[in-house]
Structures are given as C-alpha cells and as structure tokens.
Design a protein around this motif. Structure first.
Motif, PDB file in Angstrom:
ATOM      1  N   ASN A 139       0.850  -1.183   0.000  1.00 25.65           N
ATOM      2  CA  ASN A 139       0.000   0.000   0.000  1.00 25.65           C
ATOM      3  C   ASN A 139       0.890   1.238   0.000  1.00 25.65           C
ATOM      4  O   ASN A 139       1.960   1.245   0.616  1.00 25.65           O
ATOM      5  CB  ASN A 139      -0.910   0.037   1.230  1.00 25.65           C
ATOM      6  CG  ASN A 139      -2.044  -0.948   1.124  1.00 25.65           C
ATOM      7  OD1 ASN A 139      -2.908  -0.846   0.265  1.00 25.65           O
ATOM      8  ND2 ASN A 139      -2.046  -1.945   2.012  1.00 25.65           N
ATOM      9  N   ASN A 157      -4.068   6.847   2.179  1.00 27.94           N
ATOM     10  CA  ASN A 157      -3.572   5.889   1.204  1.00 27.94           C
ATOM     11  C   ASN A 157      -3.719   6.500  -0.182  1.00 27.94           C
ATOM     12  O   ASN A 157      -4.692   7.210  -0.456  1.00 27.94           O
ATOM     13  CB  ASN A 157      -4.364   4.574   1.263  1.00 27.94           C
ATOM     14  CG  ASN A 157      -3.857   3.659   2.354  1.00 27.94           C
ATOM     15  OD1 ASN A 157      -2.655   3.541   2.556  1.00 27.94           O
ATOM     16  ND2 ASN A 157      -4.778   3.028   3.065  1.00 27.94           N
ATOM     17  N   ASP A 159      -3.938   5.600  -4.213  1.00 32.04           N
ATOM     18  CA  ASP A 159      -4.129   4.568  -5.226  1.00 32.04           C
ATOM     19  C   ASP A 159      -3.219   4.883  -6.403  1.00 32.04           C
ATOM     20  O   ASP A 159      -3.397   5.894  -7.073  1.00 32.04           O
ATOM     21  CB  ASP A 159      -5.592   4.542  -5.668  1.00 32.04           C
ATOM     22  CG  ASP A 159      -5.924   3.349  -6.552  1.00 32.04           C
ATOM     23  OD1 ASP A 159      -5.161   3.114  -7.528  1.00 32.04           O
ATOM     24  OD2 ASP A 159      -6.930   2.672  -6.294  1.00 32.04           O
TER      25      ASP A 159
END
Length: 287
Positions: A139, A157, A159
């Motif tokens: 991640n 987080n 992407d």
C-alpha cells in the motif's frame, strides 16, 4: 483497510540510464561484486530542476549517480521518496507562498520511470505529501499536510492506478504537531517523527496492529527525542529509512553545515551517530 505495519567524496561512476530502467536492480547489479546494502537518495542537480538518484553502497562508501530524466517545476519542492515495484516515487509539494504571490504547482507524485503515476485526486491546492511509504503489503501510505507543509496533518492511502487519495479515519494526528519521515522495518514496525511547537523531533512508532481498546484507532507511541552528541535536535530530520537488516538511518543536518549527513539511529534512545556526508534530500531502501 488492514495494514500489517507494525566532505569526503568517494569515487563516482557517471552512468546515464534510460527512463525505463528498473533502477533498484541496476544499482544492485552494479554493486554486486562489492557487497553491502544500498541506500538510495534523491536530490536536484545544479540547475535546481533535474532530479538525480544517488545509490550509496553502505559497505564501501561508493556512490552511483543515476540520471532518471525527470524534473520538478518552479514552485515545487521534493517532499517525499519511496521505492515501489522496481522504481521510485518522488513526491513534490508546493513551496511556501510569499505575501501577494500564489503557490506554485499542486502536489504530485513523479515516477522514476516512464510508467507515470496519475495526478492526485482529492487534494486541496495547498495540500502536500510530506511522507510516502510503500508498505510491506504494497500500500502507498502517506502523511499529508493540509496547508503548505504546516499542521494539521492526516494519514492517507494513495491509489497508484487512479491517483485517488483516501484519507484514513482510524488514526488521529494531533492538530498542533508536525508528523513525517515514515519508514517500515521488514518485520512490520512503522516509525516516523513528531515535532511540536515547543519540542524538538521525537522518534515515534505508528502502531496499526495493537489498536486502542477505547477508540479502536491506531496508536502513536513516542519512543525518544532525537539527539546528536548528547544534544537534543531542534529541527526535524530530513528523512528516516530502515535497512533490510532493521537498522534505522536518519538524514539530517544537526550542526547547520548546509549539507545533509547520514546517521545511524538508536531506536531505543533516539541517539544519532554520524556515518558520513550524503548530499541528498530524501532517502529510502528497496525491498
């Protein structure tokens, strides 16, 4: 989302690589006969625009400069650096705005290869990636400043396929402290620094595994104030990095010489031991 995250200069070899080269593998092969872990640093060339990655063999002291054919724009600063899947991700943030002047380019993440990372989605104009960490479970974790590098900060987080920034609600960062310099050990322990208005930088652990019984949120565990030559640091370090053997390194300029140096950090006491000069802005290891 579940996170299992517990000016002496040596001879240099000038090698230019194509942008599609897997940089970590390239440097590993170049140093294969010499042995030793390789620490990577990112900086700018003399123009202040072109990004350069330096591969430092910690056993021999040899440095391999790598031209990645990437640049930043006016109004940008290097704010974070991490290794992802055979390449590197370099985050930039806007420089502080002067009175009456607008900020430069919005924060973004630059790939060291031609495999681009999409423009961030979900960030305000003044927000910036202050730290990036490719975690053990792949991640892309970040600490983001919401206002030009100043508090408050939030975890998120990112992407890598869409650029979407997803802020995390399961960890609370104190609104009056600066958090940065994420790094993670092979065992899953995640470290960083915390800096308050009246205190110097403190080495902290972000504990996502053993959450608070009351709130259910991740815990921030202070370990020790960072110090050098028995003196507590006043300013934050430039970066932290954990080696494959679980050794913590810091990049800092505690004596205000104008050039960053590399230090070994005692993860129990926070004491930093000088290792060598290393004129880069951020550091990381590959996995």
């Amino acid at each position: 989302m579940t996170l299992r995250i517990r000016r002496r200069r040596f001879g240099q070899i000038a090698i230019a690589t194509a942008a599609t080269t897997a940089l970590s593998g390239f440097a590993q092969r170049a140093f294969a006969q010499r042995g030793g872990p390789i620490l990577y640093g990112v900086t700018l060339d003399s123009t202040g625009e072109n990004l350069i990655i330096q591969a430092l063999n910690l056993a021999t002291g040899n440095i391999l400069p790598i031209n990645i054919q990437r640049r930043i724009e006016p109004g940008e600063r290097i704010s974070a650096f991490t290794a992802i899947s055979g390449r590197f991700a370099i985050a930039t943030g806007p420089r502080m705005a002067l009175p009456g002047r607008r900020l430069g380019r919005r924060s973004r993440i630059i790939s060291s290869t031609t495999e681009e990372i999409p423009e961030p989605q979900g960030l305000d104009n003044d927000a910036a990636f202050e730290s990036l960490l490719n975690t053990n479970d792949n991640n892309l974790l970040s600490i983001i400043s919401l206002n030009q590098g100043t508090p408050p900060f939030r975890f998120a987080n990112v992407d890598r396929r869409s650029g979407r920034v997803n802020f995390l609600s399961d960890v609370d960062l104190l609104p009056n402290r600066r958090y940065s310099n994420l790094c993670q050990s092979p065992r899953g322990t995640t470290y960083g620094t915390s800096l308050g208005p009246d205190t110097g930088p403190v080495l902290v652990q972000f504990d996502f595994a053993n959450r608070s019984i009351i709130t259910g949120k991740a815990r921030i565990l202070p370990i020790a104030p960072l110090s050098y030559n028995k003196n507590l640091l006043v300013n934050d370090v430039a970066d932290l990095a954990l080696s494959p053997s679980n050794q913590l390194f810091a990049l800092a300029d505690p004596t205000y010489e104008g050039t960053n140096s590399l230090f070994i950090v005692n993860t129990q006491t926070g004491e930093m031991t000088f290792l060598r000069k290393f004129a880069v802005q951020k550091i990381t290891f590959t996995r």
